[in-house]
Scaffold this active site. Structure first.
Site, PDB file in Angstrom:
ATOM      1  N   PHE A   1      -5.299  -2.033  -3.225  1.00 31.91           N
ATOM      2  CA  PHE A   1      -6.242  -1.148  -3.526  1.00 31.91           C
ATOM      3  C   PHE A   1      -7.614  -1.678  -3.431  1.00 31.91           C
ATOM      4  CE2 PHE A   1      -9.134   0.634  -6.906  1.00 31.91           C
ATOM      5  CZ  PHE A   1      -8.860   2.066  -6.771  1.00 31.91           C
TER       6      PHE A   1
ATOM      7  N   ASN B   1      -8.111  -1.125 -14.401  1.00 31.59           N
ATOM      8  CA  ASN B   1      -8.376  -0.054 -13.818  1.00 31.59           C
ATOM      9  C   ASN B   1      -7.096   0.425 -13.480  1.00 31.59           C
ATOM     10  OD1 ASN B   1      -9.646   1.634 -12.301  1.00 31.59           O
ATOM     11  ND2 ASN B   1     -10.086   0.354 -10.691  1.00 31.59           N
ATOM     12  N   PRO B   2      -6.369   1.315 -14.153  1.00 29.65           N
ATOM     13  CA  PRO B   2      -4.954   1.699 -13.926  1.00 29.65           C
ATOM     14  C   PRO B   2      -5.113   2.739 -12.840  1.00 29.65           C
ATOM     15  CG  PRO B   2      -5.601   2.697 -16.026  1.00 29.65           C
ATOM     16  CD  PRO B   2      -6.864   2.031 -15.544  1.00 29.65           C
TER      17      PRO B   2
HETATM   18  C1  SAM Z   1      -6.259   1.502  -9.409  1.00 35.24           C
HETATM   19  S1  SAM Z   1      -5.563  -0.060  -8.830  1.00 35.24           S
HETATM   20  C2  SAM Z   1      -6.626  -1.313  -9.568  1.00 35.24           C
HETATM   21  C3  SAM Z   1      -6.677  -2.377  -8.736  1.00 35.24           C
HETATM   22  C4  SAM Z   1      -7.561  -3.541  -9.058  1.00 35.24           C
HETATM   23  N1  SAM Z   1      -7.990  -3.796 -10.615  1.00 35.24           N
HETATM   24  C5  SAM Z   1      -9.154  -3.059  -8.950  1.00 35.24           C
HETATM   25  O1  SAM Z   1      -9.679  -2.417  -9.889  1.00 35.24           O
HETATM   26  O2  SAM Z   1      -9.457  -2.977  -7.557  1.00 35.24           O
HETATM   27  C6  SAM Z   1      -4.267   0.101 -10.014  1.00 35.24           C
HETATM   28  C7  SAM Z   1      -3.414  -1.105  -9.964  1.00 35.24           C
HETATM   29  O3  SAM Z   1      -2.152  -1.170 -10.650  1.00 35.24           O
HETATM   30  C8  SAM Z   1      -0.995  -1.583 -10.261  1.00 35.24           C
HETATM   31  N2  SAM Z   1      -0.133  -0.884 -11.106  1.00 35.24           N
HETATM   32  C9  SAM Z   1       0.661   0.374 -10.706  1.00 35.24           C
HETATM   33  N3  SAM Z   1       1.713   0.574 -11.654  1.00 35.24           N
HETATM   34  C10 SAM Z   1       1.862  -0.485 -12.260  1.00 35.24           C
HETATM   35  C11 SAM Z   1       2.760  -0.860 -13.277  1.00 35.24           C
HETATM   36  N4  SAM Z   1       3.911   0.035 -13.716  1.00 35.24           N
HETATM   37  N5  SAM Z   1       2.612  -2.079 -13.713  1.00 35.24           N
HETATM   38  C12 SAM Z   1       1.781  -2.865 -13.309  1.00 35.24           C
HETATM   39  N6  SAM Z   1       0.775  -2.641 -12.560  1.00 35.24           N
HETATM   40  C13 SAM Z   1       0.792  -1.344 -12.002  1.00 35.24           C
HETATM   41  C14 SAM Z   1      -1.161  -1.189  -8.783  1.00 35.24           C
HETATM   42  O4  SAM Z   1      -0.097  -1.873  -7.952  1.00 35.24           O
HETATM   43  C15 SAM Z   1      -2.744  -1.493  -8.648  1.00 35.24           C
HETATM   44  O5  SAM Z   1      -2.926  -2.798  -8.090  1.00 35.24           O
END
Ligand code: SAM
Length: 290
Positions: free
Chosen positions: A125, A234-235
């Site tokens: 991302f 930031n999910p």
């Molecule tokens: C919207 S991105 C945010 C990335 C970073 N924090 C940013 O703001 O640039 C959401 C992140 O959550 C991770 N993610 C998604 N589902 C997840 C899960 N079940 N457990 C842990 N991480 C997860 C994804 O791989 C991704 O890297």
């Protein structure tokens, strides 16, 4: 307390309803040899092909090939200086990726976030401008709220879904007494976050741990330094039904798992909310974008 702050996903220039083009890239005419002319040429090509942010894209690409971050930061002498055949070829190559709707951040391979230069690579991302605001909010809270101070003199922070490490690493760079535990489900994200931590020499104050927040099971290993003062995230929060409306830049290059929040956009958020109280100190709290 977990404060969920509303904000759009925000791809500058719009993320919805764009289409692909299958035409081949245009070669610049031989007379277009300097940086300014090249930018104009590729701006027109991008505009004709419906590429968003046509001028910004061509400026970034030409500046990158000439060793600068932005076109405006180029030495003015370089604006009118002819490019070498090798440089012209490189601009052509990078522009062809943009014509395939690859985001500029992936084309350049790095992007600035909160004054840090982070390596970017698909499908991890790309941090959005809103995410910089999230970092600002956390910093404001930490500096204004004396309650958010860990044993080290700075808060111990957990980030869920660290991606490239943008949030964790920028917080560490601004909070020299803090330590961070950064978790993510994606292998590519974990690798890139490690790489960025090394690159910024912040690896000693961060633990980057592969972890899927939706899986029941042990989370004790997330607390190598004990309960945390602050949870930030930031999910993924895009409604599943909206995923197909995302721009090609996102749909074709970024990991859908970083965006897809399930039917109501809450799938991952719900798990973070359930997990956070187990990991936080009694006085701790959480911040997130949703
Ligand atoms: C919207 S991105 C945010 C990335 C970073 N924090 C940013 O703001 O640039 C959401 C992140 O959550 C991770 N993610 C998604 N589902 C997840 C899960 N079940 N457990 C842990 N991480 C997860 C994804 O791989 C991704 O890297």
């Amino acid at each position: 307390m977990l404060r969920a702050l509303l904000s759009g996903l925000g791809w500058r220039g719009g993320i919805w309803g764009c289409t692909f083009s299958s035409q081949q890239p245009h070669l610049p005419p031989a007379r277009l040899l300097n940086a300014t002319e090249l930018v104009s040429h590729w701006t027109v090509v991008f505009e004709k092909r419906g590429i968003p942010e046509a001028r910004e894209s061509s400026e970034y690409i030409v500046a990158h090939v000439l060793g600068a971050k932005t076109f405006q930061s180029l030495r003015p002498g370089l604006w009118t200086q002819p490019l070498t055949p090798g440089q012209l070829q490189y601009v052509q190559e990078l522009s062809s990726y943009r014509l395939q709707r690859m985001p500029v951040q992936y084309i350049l391979g790095e992007w600035d976030f909160q004054g840090l230069s982070l390596k970017m690579a698909p499908p991890v991302f790309i941090p959005r401008p809103e995410t910089e605001e999230l970092v600002e909010w956390v910093l404001e809270e930490v500096t204004q709220g004396p309650h958010v101070v860990g044993a080290q003199g700075g808060p111990l922070i957990l980030e869920v879904g660290c991606g490239s490490g943008a949030i964790s690493l920028s917080l560490l760079s601004k909070l020299p007494q803090s330590r961070v535990i950064a978790v993510d489900k994606g292998e590519a994200a974990i690798c890139l976050a490690h790489e960025n931590a090394q690159r910024l020499r912040l690896q000693d104050r961060i633990r980057i741990i592969p972890f899927d927040v939706t899986l029941e099971g042990s989370w004790a290993h997330l607390l190598p330094w004990g309960p945390v003062d602050l949870v930030v995230s930031n999910p993924p929060y895009v409604f599943h039904r909206d995923m197909e409306k995302l721009a090609p830049e996102i749909l074709s290059y970024e990991d859908p798992l970083a965006l897809d929040g399930g039917e109501e956009g809450m799938d991952i958020i719900t798990h973070i909310l359930a997990l956070a109280p187990r990991l936080l100190k009694d006085s701790g709290y959480g911040w997130g974008v949703s």
